[in-house]
Design an enzyme around this catalytic site. Structure first.
Site, mmCIF file in Angstrom:
data_model
loop_
_atom_site.group_PDB
_atom_site.id
_atom_site.type_symbol
_atom_site.label_atom_id
_atom_site.label_comp_id
_atom_site.label_asym_id
_atom_site.label_seq_id
_atom_site.Cartn_x
_atom_site.Cartn_y
_atom_site.Cartn_z
ATOM 1 N N CYS A 101 0.711 -1.474 -0.134
ATOM 2 C CA CYS A 101 0.066 -0.439 0.381
ATOM 3 C C CYS A 101 0.759 1.489 -0.103
ATOM 4 O O CYS A 101 1.680 1.400 0.835
ATOM 5 C CB CYS A 101 -0.847 0.098 1.292
ATOM 6 N N ILE A 102 1.073 1.775 -0.887
ATOM 7 C CA ILE A 102 1.659 3.170 -1.292
ATOM 8 C C ILE A 102 1.446 4.454 0.292
ATOM 9 O O ILE A 102 2.511 4.337 0.605
ATOM 10 C CB ILE A 102 1.497 4.321 -2.600
#
Length: 138
Positions: A84-85
């Site tokens: 997840c960024i």
């Protein structure tokens, strides 16, 4: 007796290696699922789970190198690994494009992991017959 149905799984790992059992348990499950004829569609790292995608991890030589174990497993089985960024950036995990964007001195994302948004998690939930979460516990 009816045969067991074949399932496809998205695995979500939120626990960090070395401080939780989440990555180890998830890898054991993934290996067993593949051996039983099931598929793993993707592995999504969220929260502290993104530490699993760091190329800068250096455990003692007598301990399992969980990021490398996951990297090999994903590569050998053609399974996408997604960090997840938002979780990644908060925890100092960056790929080359984010390194350039934020003018950082280095990138540290371990291949074959990629950095992407929560859309990957949603897509995994829709594409898989089951989504399993491996948390830190507590």
């Amino acid at each position: 007796m009816a045969a067991n149905p074949i399932h496809s799984y998205t695995l979500v790992i939120t626990g960090a290696p070395y401080s939780t059992q989440a990555p180890q348990t998830a890898l054991s499950f993934a290996r067993a699922a593949i051996a039983a004829g099931h598929t793993v569609d993707r592995v999504f790292l969220y929260g502290d789970g993104v530490h699993l995608a760091s190329s800068l991890c250096a455990p003692p030589s007598d301990e399992t190198h969980w990021p490398t174990e996951w990297s090999i497993f994903l590569t050998d089985n053609g399974i996408p690994g997604v960090a997840c960024i938002a979780s990644a950036l908060r925890r100092g995990l960056v790929n080359e494009s984010e390194r350039k964007r934020y003018e950082l001195s280095a990138s540290n994302l371990l291949k074959p992991f990629i950095i992407a948004g929560l859309g990957e998690w949603v897509e995994g939930n829709m594409a898989s017959s089951r989504t399993l979460y491996f948390h830190a516990g507590g």
